[in-house]
Each structure stands twice: as structure tokens, then as C-alpha cells.
Write an enzyme that holds these catalytic residues in place. Structure first.
Site, mmCIF file in Angstrom:
data_model
loop_
_atom_site.group_PDB
_atom_site.id
_atom_site.type_symbol
_atom_site.label_atom_id
_atom_site.label_comp_id
_atom_site.label_asym_id
_atom_site.label_seq_id
_atom_site.Cartn_x
_atom_site.Cartn_y
_atom_site.Cartn_z
ATOM 1 N N HIS A 94 0.778 -0.925 -0.025
ATOM 2 C CA HIS A 94 0.608 -0.362 -0.299
ATOM 3 C C HIS A 94 0.815 0.605 0.132
ATOM 4 O O HIS A 94 2.674 1.670 0.044
ATOM 5 C CB HIS A 94 -0.877 -0.349 0.366
ATOM 6 C CG HIS A 94 -1.164 -1.503 1.720
ATOM 7 N ND1 HIS A 94 -2.797 -1.936 0.372
ATOM 8 C CD2 HIS A 94 -1.648 -2.403 2.392
ATOM 9 C CE1 HIS A 94 -3.166 -2.931 0.679
ATOM 10 N NE2 HIS A 94 -2.358 -3.188 1.907
ATOM 11 N N GLU A 131 -1.991 0.065 8.486
ATOM 12 C CA GLU A 131 -0.882 -0.763 7.863
ATOM 13 C C GLU A 131 -0.143 0.095 6.571
ATOM 14 O O GLU A 131 1.288 -0.630 6.604
ATOM 15 C CB GLU A 131 -1.729 -1.067 6.609
ATOM 16 C CG GLU A 131 -0.921 -2.876 6.009
ATOM 17 C CD GLU A 131 -1.792 -3.403 5.004
ATOM 18 O OE1 GLU A 131 -1.092 -4.548 4.957
ATOM 19 O OE2 GLU A 131 -3.047 -3.356 4.795
ATOM 20 N N HIS A 186 3.433 -6.934 4.285
ATOM 21 C CA HIS A 186 1.779 -6.557 4.564
ATOM 22 C C HIS A 186 1.578 -7.082 6.567
ATOM 23 O O HIS A 186 2.347 -7.590 6.736
ATOM 24 C CB HIS A 186 0.357 -7.304 3.864
ATOM 25 C CG HIS A 186 0.794 -6.553 2.626
ATOM 26 N ND1 HIS A 186 -0.528 -5.761 1.693
ATOM 27 C CD2 HIS A 186 1.552 -7.369 1.678
ATOM 28 C CE1 HIS A 186 0.153 -6.286 0.836
ATOM 29 N NE2 HIS A 186 0.588 -6.865 -0.174
ATOM 30 N N GLU A 268 1.548 -11.780 5.875
ATOM 31 C CA GLU A 268 1.012 -11.083 6.306
ATOM 32 C C GLU A 268 1.869 -10.975 8.042
ATOM 33 O O GLU A 268 1.158 -11.705 8.619
ATOM 34 C CB GLU A 268 -0.516 -11.649 6.538
ATOM 35 C CG GLU A 268 -1.107 -11.374 5.154
ATOM 36 C CD GLU A 268 -1.712 -9.222 4.804
ATOM 37 O OE1 GLU A 268 -1.520 -9.236 5.539
ATOM 38 O OE2 GLU A 268 -2.153 -9.694 3.616
#
Length: 304
Positions: A94, A131, A186, A268
Site C-alpha cells: 500500500h 498498515e 503486509h 501478513e
């Protein structure tokens, strides 16, 4: 509305127990003037002159001064260390400014198995820690650890983009670099009570611009090593809600994996929406451990 493009759309079946066993095992020029010349008068008779004094020692030894030459510049030293000659691409998931560019990141891009948004905003903790801030921080820590081992490290972006890059461009950056390994960092956004990390591996995909047939096996090796050494470094457990507690998951809906031609995985690191996991993810000390675990996994993979 889903915040994290890497959230699984539907639950998937657990991986084989062999993955879990492997995971637990690993846990352990000069210039002149121009002008006319005037006519000279007739020469006069020379007058007697006294003999000139002998030149002094200083005068006789004088010579035109020369500018000291600069020493030749030393060539920069080639990286040294166990990962010298290896290239790693780190993909911080992101972008902190994505929420200011919703129209741009909503543009659809081809991911091989279909089309998907260019990028998403990602998730955040209940306290507002995004995040995208987490991923960039871990990426910086990870870069420093890998460079210390001699690796050439490239980030897909480093706070130098207004938004994105799009998921297809993120894949192309790793491909263009001919990276030996790519890791996309992430943090998940799931329900409270869902805890732990998981590593996402590319599925066998062929269609459009996607063909993962050459990277499925090496990516799995990379992912298993990262998962095992992430456990050892952080003390975190594999996800209790994805991957059947193996810490591994396989997906075919992520453009960053589908379009990669080099070994690549996502990690993650935890669930930002769970208070206990959020306490870890917001801790600088824990983020350093997370970066160390990922670096150890990459190093183990690259050393073979």
C-alpha cells in the site's frame, strides 16, 4: 468495504501437514593577449654596466609552480558478505497517501486471472496506525539487515510516490531487477480474535500476462523458510484463521504474485484489528524482530 487487497475473499482449505512440519523444523590551456605592435626607436649606444650579482640559491632553484594533482578517486568497493551478488526486492504494501487518491487507485489493472484495483488503502489498527506506515517501517529495517549481508536491495517505492504503485507495476519492478527474491510486506485486517502471521504463496496460474509455472516451487521454498524463521525471531504463532495453522496460504487472486516471473511471497505479519496483535505491530522493538525474521528467511533461501 474491504481495506486490504490481500484479504482472502473466501476461506481456503488447509495446506498439507508436510508444510507444518517443515515450518516447525525451520523455527528453530593557457591564454594570451592579442594587439598591434608599435615601431621601436633606434637603439642607443649601450652604457657600461656593472656585473650583475650572482643569483642567490633561492633564485637559482626557483621553478614554475605546479598545481598539486588530485589523487585518483578510489573505486567504490563491491558489496561483501554472504549475500553479495544477490538482489532482493522489498515491496511495502500500500501507500500512506492512497486514501487521498481513491480515483487513481480504483483503476482496474490486469492481474492475469482477471482485473483488480490498482491498489487499496490497506487497513489500520483501532488506534489509527496505518498498515502502509507499518509496511514501510519494516521495509526500511529489512533493507538495512540485508544490505549488511551484502545484498543489493530495491524497494518498490520509498515514500516517493503520491499513491501506489499499482499491483502490476509492483510485480514488474521485481521482474525488471531479475530479483533473486521478492517479499511483499503486509499486515492483515481481520476479526478480533483472529491472530498470528501467514505467508502467501503464488498458485499455479497461466492466463493473460500471468504464468507462475516457473516460480511456484522456489516461492514455496522461500515462504517456508521465512515462516519458520519468523516464528523463531518474533515468537509469534502461525495464523489461527488462515492456512490451517501452517503459517502458509496459497492464492491466485493477487496481481503482485500472478504477474511475477521471479520467486515472490507476501507476508501478513499479524492482524491489525486484533488488540493483542496490534500491540505487537505498533511496537518498534517487535517490528525489528519481524524484519529480522524475514531477513533470516530470505538469507536462508538465497544461501540454499
Amino acid at each position: 468495504m474491504r481495506h486490504d487487497e490481500s484479504l482472502p475473499p473466501t476461506p481456503r482449505r488447509p495446506l498439507r501437514l508436510a508444510s507444518a512440519a517443515a515450518l516447525m523444523c525451520l523455527g528453530l590551456a593557457g591564454c594570451g593577449a592579442e594587439g598591434g605592435t608599435a615601431a621601436a626607436p633606434p637603439p642607443a649606444a649601450p652604457a657600461p654596466t656593472a656585473p650583475s650579482p650572482a643569483p642567490t640559491k633561492a633564485a637559482s632553484s626557483a621553478s614554475p609552480s605546479k598545481s598539486p594533482s588530485k589523487p585518483p578517486s578510489k573505486p567504490s568497493k563491491a558489496p561483501t558478505g554472504p549475500l553479495a551478488g544477490k538482489t532482493v526486492v522489498i515491496d511495502p504494501g500500500h501507500n500512506p497517501a492512497n486514501h487521498l487518491h481513491t480515483a487513481e487507485i480504483s483503476r482496474q489493472v490486469d492481474i492475469g486471472t482477471g482485473h483488480k484495483e490498482c491498489d487499496t488503502t490497506g487497513t489500520a489498527t483501532n488506534g489509527g496506525y496505518a498498515e502502509a506506515e507499518f509496511t514501510l517501517d519494516v521495509a526500511h529495517r529489512l533493507r538495512a539487515l540485508l544490505r549488511a549481508q551484502g545484498a543489493t536491495v530495491i524497494l518498490t517505492y520509498d515514500g516517493d510516490r503520491a499513491f501506489g504503485p499499482c499491483v502490476d507495476e509492483r510485480a514488474r519492478i521485481g521482474n525488471k531487477a531479475h530479483a533473486d527474491a521478492v517479499v511483499s510486506v503486509h499486515a492483515d485486517g481481520s476479526a478480533v480474535g483472529n491472530r498470528g502471521f501467514h505467508v502467501i504463496l503464488p498458485a499455479a496460474v497461466r492466463g493473460g500476462g500471468a504464468d507462475t509455472s516457473e516460480i511456484v516451487a522456489p516461492s514455496r521454498d522461500l515462504g517456508i523458510r521465512i515462516a519458520g524463521l519468523f516464528v523463531r525471531s518474533t515468537g509469534s504463532s502461525p495464523s489461527n484463521y488462515v492456512g490451517g495453522k501452517t503459517g502458509l496460504d496459497v492464492r491466485k487472486d493477487l496481481g503482485g504474485l500472478n504477474l511475477s516471473t521471479v520467486p515472490k511471497v507476501f507476508i501478513e505479519c499479524g492482524n491489525m484489528r486484533d488488540p493483542k496483535d496490534a500491540a505487537l505491530l505498533t511496537s518498534p522493538g517487535w517490528r525489528q524482530k519481524a524484519a529480522q525474521g524475514i531477513a533470516d528467511g530470505i538469507s536462508s533461501y538465497l544461501k540454499g
